[in-house]
Design a protein around this motif. Structure first.
Motif, PDB file in Angstrom:
ATOM      1  N   GLU B 146       0.831  -1.200   0.000  1.00 60.12           N
ATOM      2  CA  GLU B 146       0.000   0.000   0.000  1.00 60.12           C
ATOM      3  C   GLU B 146       0.868   1.253   0.000  1.00 60.12           C
ATOM      4  O   GLU B 146       1.691   1.451   0.901  1.00 60.12           O
ATOM      5  N   VAL B 147       0.680   2.101  -0.993  1.00 60.47           N
ATOM      6  CA  VAL B 147       1.429   3.363  -1.028  1.00 60.47           C
ATOM      7  C   VAL B 147       0.861   4.295   0.047  1.00 60.47           C
ATOM      8  O   VAL B 147      -0.328   4.614   0.031  1.00 60.47           O
ATOM      9  N   ALA B 148       1.720   4.695   0.991  1.00 58.41           N
ATOM     10  CA  ALA B 148       1.251   5.433   2.157  1.00 58.41           C
ATOM     11  C   ALA B 148       1.430   6.935   2.016  1.00 58.41           C
ATOM     12  O   ALA B 148       0.872   7.708   2.784  1.00 58.41           O
ATOM     13  N   GLY B 149       2.221   7.357   1.052  1.00 60.27           N
ATOM     14  CA  GLY B 149       2.466   8.779   0.876  1.00 60.27           C
ATOM     15  C   GLY B 149       3.417   8.973  -0.285  1.00 60.27           C
ATOM     16  O   GLY B 149       4.031   8.005  -0.763  1.00 60.27           O
ATOM     17  N   ALA B 150       3.528  10.214  -0.755  1.00 60.81           N
ATOM     18  CA  ALA B 150       4.408  10.487  -1.894  1.00 60.81           C
ATOM     19  C   ALA B 150       5.313  11.669  -1.587  1.00 60.81           C
ATOM     20  O   ALA B 150       4.943  12.580  -0.851  1.00 60.81           O
ATOM     21  N   ALA B 151       6.531  11.626  -2.150  1.00 60.15           N
ATOM     22  CA  ALA B 151       7.430  12.777  -2.101  1.00 60.15           C
ATOM     23  C   ALA B 151       7.872  13.068  -3.530  1.00 60.15           C
ATOM     24  O   ALA B 151       8.136  12.144  -4.302  1.00 60.15           O
ATOM     25  N   VAL B 152       7.911  14.346  -3.869  1.00 61.16           N
ATOM     26  CA  VAL B 152       8.248  14.757  -5.230  1.00 61.16           C
ATOM     27  C   VAL B 152       9.566  15.525  -5.220  1.00 61.16           C
ATOM     28  O   VAL B 152       9.722  16.485  -4.468  1.00 61.16           O
ATOM     29  N   ALA B 153      10.509  15.094  -6.054  1.00 61.44           N
ATOM     30  CA  ALA B 153      11.800  15.767  -6.192  1.00 61.44           C
ATOM     31  C   ALA B 153      11.726  16.740  -7.360  1.00 61.44           C
ATOM     32  O   ALA B 153      11.340  16.349  -8.458  1.00 61.44           O
ATOM     33  N   VAL B 154      12.092  18.001  -7.109  1.00 56.78           N
ATOM     34  CA  VAL B 154      12.074  19.003  -8.183  1.00 56.78           C
ATOM     35  C   VAL B 154      13.415  19.742  -8.239  1.00 56.78           C
ATOM     36  O   VAL B 154      14.057  19.935  -7.213  1.00 56.78           O
ATOM     37  N   PRO B 155      13.834  20.163  -9.428  1.00 56.72           N
ATOM     38  CA  PRO B 155      15.111  20.876  -9.551  1.00 56.72           C
ATOM     39  C   PRO B 155      14.923  22.359  -9.292  1.00 56.72           C
ATOM     40  O   PRO B 155      15.057  23.168 -10.202  1.00 56.72           O
ATOM     41  N   GLY B 156      14.589  22.713  -8.052  1.00 58.33           N
ATOM     42  CA  GLY B 156      14.369  24.123  -7.755  1.00 58.33           C
ATOM     43  C   GLY B 156      14.171  24.360  -6.279  1.00 58.33           C
ATOM     44  O   GLY B 156      14.376  23.470  -5.454  1.00 58.33           O
ATOM     45  N   LEU B 157      13.754  25.579  -5.954  1.00 59.78           N
ATOM     46  CA  LEU B 157      13.580  26.021  -4.575  1.00 59.78           C
ATOM     47  C   LEU B 157      12.131  25.862  -4.179  1.00 59.78           C
ATOM     48  O   LEU B 157      11.240  26.341  -4.869  1.00 59.78           O
ATOM     49  N   VAL B 158      11.897  25.171  -3.061  1.00 61.20           N
ATOM     50  CA  VAL B 158      10.540  24.803  -2.661  1.00 61.20           C
ATOM     51  C   VAL B 158      10.167  25.536  -1.372  1.00 61.20           C
ATOM     52  O   VAL B 158      10.966  25.593  -0.437  1.00 61.20           O
ATOM     53  N   SER B 159       8.971  26.074  -1.337  1.00 59.53           N
ATOM     54  CA  SER B 159       8.468  26.712  -0.120  1.00 59.53           C
ATOM     55  C   SER B 159       7.532  25.759   0.604  1.00 59.53           C
ATOM     56  O   SER B 159       7.176  24.706   0.076  1.00 59.53           O
ATOM     57  N   ALA B 160       7.112  26.143   1.798  1.00 59.39           N
ATOM     58  CA  ALA B 160       6.184  25.327   2.592  1.00 59.39           C
ATOM     59  C   ALA B 160       4.940  25.026   1.765  1.00 59.39           C
ATOM     60  O   ALA B 160       4.497  25.850   0.962  1.00 59.39           O
ATOM     61  N   GLY B 161       4.390  23.827   1.933  1.00 59.77           N
ATOM     62  CA  GLY B 161       3.177  23.461   1.215  1.00 59.77           C
ATOM     63  C   GLY B 161       3.432  22.927  -0.187  1.00 59.77           C
ATOM     64  O   GLY B 161       2.493  22.655  -0.924  1.00 59.77           O
ATOM     65  N   GLY B 162       4.724  22.817  -0.561  1.00 64.07           N
ATOM     66  CA  GLY B 162       5.033  22.205  -1.857  1.00 64.07           C
ATOM     67  C   GLY B 162       4.981  23.157  -3.028  1.00 64.07           C
ATOM     68  O   GLY B 162       4.907  22.746  -4.185  1.00 64.07           O
ATOM     69  N   LEU B 163       5.009  24.454  -2.734  1.00 68.28           N
ATOM     70  CA  LEU B 163       5.034  25.446  -3.813  1.00 68.28           C
ATOM     71  C   LEU B 163       6.464  25.567  -4.351  1.00 68.28           C
ATOM     72  O   LEU B 163       7.389  25.852  -3.588  1.00 68.28           O
ATOM     73  N   VAL B 164       6.637  25.326  -5.655  1.00 65.80           N
ATOM     74  CA  VAL B 164       7.957  25.531  -6.261  1.00 65.80           C
ATOM     75  C   VAL B 164       8.108  27.022  -6.508  1.00 65.80           C
ATOM     76  O   VAL B 164       7.450  27.603  -7.371  1.00 65.80           O
ATOM     77  N   ARG B 165       8.963  27.618  -5.693  1.00 66.27           N
ATOM     78  CA  ARG B 165       9.161  29.060  -5.749  1.00 66.27           C
ATOM     79  C   ARG B 165       9.864  29.463  -7.042  1.00 66.27           C
ATOM     80  O   ARG B 165       9.459  30.398  -7.721  1.00 66.27           O
ATOM     81  N   LEU B 166      10.913  28.714  -7.372  1.00 71.74           N
ATOM     82  CA  LEU B 166      11.695  29.011  -8.577  1.00 71.74           C
ATOM     83  C   LEU B 166      12.435  27.750  -9.003  1.00 71.74           C
ATOM     84  O   LEU B 166      13.109  27.110  -8.200  1.00 71.74           O
ATOM     85  N   ALA B 167      12.251  27.353 -10.264  1.00 71.81           N
ATOM     86  CA  ALA B 167      13.062  26.296 -10.874  1.00 71.81           C
ATOM     87  C   ALA B 167      13.606  26.899 -12.163  1.00 71.81           C
ATOM     88  O   ALA B 167      12.943  26.850 -13.207  1.00 71.81           O
ATOM     89  N   PRO B 168      14.806  27.520 -12.085  1.00 77.08           N
ATOM     90  CA  PRO B 168      15.261  28.372 -13.182  1.00 77.08           C
ATOM     91  C   PRO B 168      15.334  27.636 -14.519  1.00 77.08           C
ATOM     92  O   PRO B 168      14.946  28.175 -15.551  1.00 77.08           O
TER      93      PRO B 168
END
Lengths: 394, 394
Positions: B146-168
């Motif tokens: 059972e998948v219990a949760g997910a994490a997402v890797a992004v090439p940028g700066l992340v703010s609280a709540g998963g907002l990608v502030r800037l991925a140049p």
């Protein structure tokens, strides 16, 4: 996550520290009842702990402020001004310094002797510093203050036991500082000067942020990294060698053996040379008078410093940079250039500005920080001090 | 120093974690009695905790190994292979990835789709990633995981709540990743890809040192900083922007607005361009064949990377540098140049060498690290999972 239970012995230690911190952090001298209320400890427990702290000369009672209403006001407690104090010593390239800071954080003694230390043997330097230390101790003792330990700030990399592994600008390798000082019966610790200055800055004011990069500009350039209220020392205790960050990989040769290090662009001697003078007082005077060569030298140094600092801020993400050492009196002219590079190069600067400001302690930060580190060790672990001061207490 | 007493509720939480860690770290499946002996908890307490952990599908019993001597051998305990698992997702400049890692750390599913994400709108990218996530979840559930949760890797700066502030490099500003993914009923966290890859590397082997600099080479270059076994995120969560450290302050213009950033010398596209190819597979083939232009391009990139890394090592004092992302398959050719600059520029390198080595997880480090972060959250806080999995337990 600790997997160990809390032991009984450490409970008294913990509570002694708790009471001492309550007094240290209170806006006005708290009574025993105030402390009991704030800590949820019983009044009897607080009173016993306070009695021990008074006997051990860590706390003192002061007369209460007159109070309206019924009842005799309770005596207030303060950190003892005549308790144990810290001796801070500093070896830098062109001066030696000694100071004494008491338990409440007041500087009780401060002396600086200017002289180029580079032509001298380490034994000579340490001999003179030992004399400064003896004077400081005698001065303090005349005021009823007992020096409880010493910390020495050095412009280099320090190993366990106070061995200076390398101080490139002094030309020191493998110098045993505590041994060379020979301070009778005094525990001596040795640390990098930028580290001790950063600690001094951290504790100098409630306004200091919990994370910042302290830059110590002298003939060498060091950095003290404070993260979440604690000094970050690195995996082996050798963090903060900002002076050897490359500004231009093929720039001028550095004393360390590499090329283009920040020290070659923004070290004190590089600035003096570019401005055409040999003296910092003279440099400041010329800058105040608006001398174009001096202003250009400071802008150029500030730009190089800004390039290196921007790199560190991009990697470490701290939002405050503090300029200390000789950079403190020069900050009026350095800051704009540092800020311009930081704004241009730090990825997050567009929406979250980085503050660049001068050190509050200025040129004395390392020696005051060193003395303060000794005092904080006592404040953080009062039980250890009491064991020494009250050997008959069980 | 905490001034708070330990509460009763947190004791059960603490002990559940303690038992789970005992199983996770044991060299062979321990019995309930083994756990009681190792933790000093009573056998009855251990048994009750183990029962809850089995019911909650965090632990499973395995048949004991046959044993000489008297008595029936006790059942051994292992982390449940069919318990909750983590979904790791990655958005990078030229690929998307999804993987599932179970509680014991095994990768149960892994898919990568190569395509340039830069011309696409964020909604399109997130829509395709959502499809990859659904496939991964369905695959895992067919295996009873059972998948219990997910994490997402992004090439940028992340703010609280998963907002990608800037991925140049993606050209993303203010993109709400959890909202765009819309994964039903699944807790989604978002983090920088180098941070998650560094965490993956930290937990990939007992041999990984407690402090290291993880360098993620892609079209952008990021760093994950691990200090004393924990990820260092910076004062605002935006640490590790190694790609924007200046190598030459007046070098070529960078997408970030500054000049001479490391990405312009050692980013994947800069290396491909210098080698005269557009494809990493082709680059590796040419390097293996000894093509001089390719080898020169890799040496030049390694030198620039070494200059930037040496600066970070001088400031942070870590003794291990791990090359990940596309740098992992290129490390044979990059490492010598990186090592040469580190040796030349790091002040302590003369007596205390810095190890530069390839990532163990290679190109999958970020997605595997993301899934692992979800799993570790469950392992570190089993009580939270049990509250969800066993809603009827008081």
């Amino acid at each position: 996550m600790s997997d160990l239970p809390v032991r009984q012995g450490s409970l008294r230690e913990h509570n002694l520290g708790l009471v001492l911190r309550q007094v240290a952090n209170a806006p006005r001298p708290p009574s025993r009842a105030d402390i009991a209320a704030a800590t949820s400890l019983t009044r009897a427990t607080v009173s016993a702990l306070v009695d021990d702290l008074i006997t051990g000369r860590l706390l003192a009672e002061v007369d209460p402020a007159p109070r309206a209403g019924a009842g005799r006001p309770a005596a207030g407690l303060v950190l003892a001004a005549n308790g144990p104090a810290g001796l801070g010593l500093e070896i830098n390239i062109d001066y030696l310094a000694a100071c004494v800071v008491d338990l409440a954080g007041a500087v009780r003694h401060h002396r600086v002797r200017h002289a180029d230390q580079r032509p001298r043997r380490p034994a000579e330097v340490l001999g003179e510093l030992s004399e400064l230390a003896a004077t400081a101790r005698a001065d303090a003792e005349r005021e009823g203050v007992e020096v409880a330990g010493a910390a020495v700030a050095v412009p280099g990399l320090v190993s366990a036991g106070g061995l200076v592994r390398l101080a490139p600008n002094l030309g020191w390798r493998g110098v045993d500082v505590p041994d060379g000082l020979g301070l009778d019966g005094l525990a001596v610790t040795v640390d990098n000067e930028a580290n001790l200055a950063a600690l001094g800055e951290l504790h100098a004011s409630q306004q200091t942020p919990a994370s910042f990069l302290y830059v110590s500009g002298e003939i060498g350039i060091g950095a003290g990294i404070v993260l979440n209220g604690a000094l970050y020392r690195g995996a082996r205790g050798w963090s903060g060698e900002l002076g050897h960050v490359a500004v231009r990989p093929d720039g001028p040769a550095c004393r360390c053996g590499a090329r283009g290090c920040l020290e070659q662009y923004a070290g004190q001697e590089a600035i003096l040379h570019a401005a055409g003078t040999v003296d910092t007082e003279d440099l400041i005077r010329r800058a105040e008078d608006g001398d174009p060569a001096t202003r250009a030298a400071l802008t150029s140094a500030g730009t190089a410093l800004g390039v290196a600092v921007a790199g560190v801020v991009n990697v470490l993400d701290v939002d405050t940079v503090v300029l200390g050492g000789v950079y403190a009196p020069l900050s009026r002219w350095l800051c704009p250039a540092v800020e311009a590079e930081v704004e241009r190069r730090v990825l997050t600067a567009a929406w979250s500005p980085v503050a660049v400001r001068r050190s509050m302690l200025g040129a004395d930060a390392a020696s005051v920080g060193a003395a303060g580190a000794v005092v904080r060790e006592i404040r953080d672990h009062p039980a250890r001090w009491l064991t020494r001061a009250l050997p008959l207490t069980p």
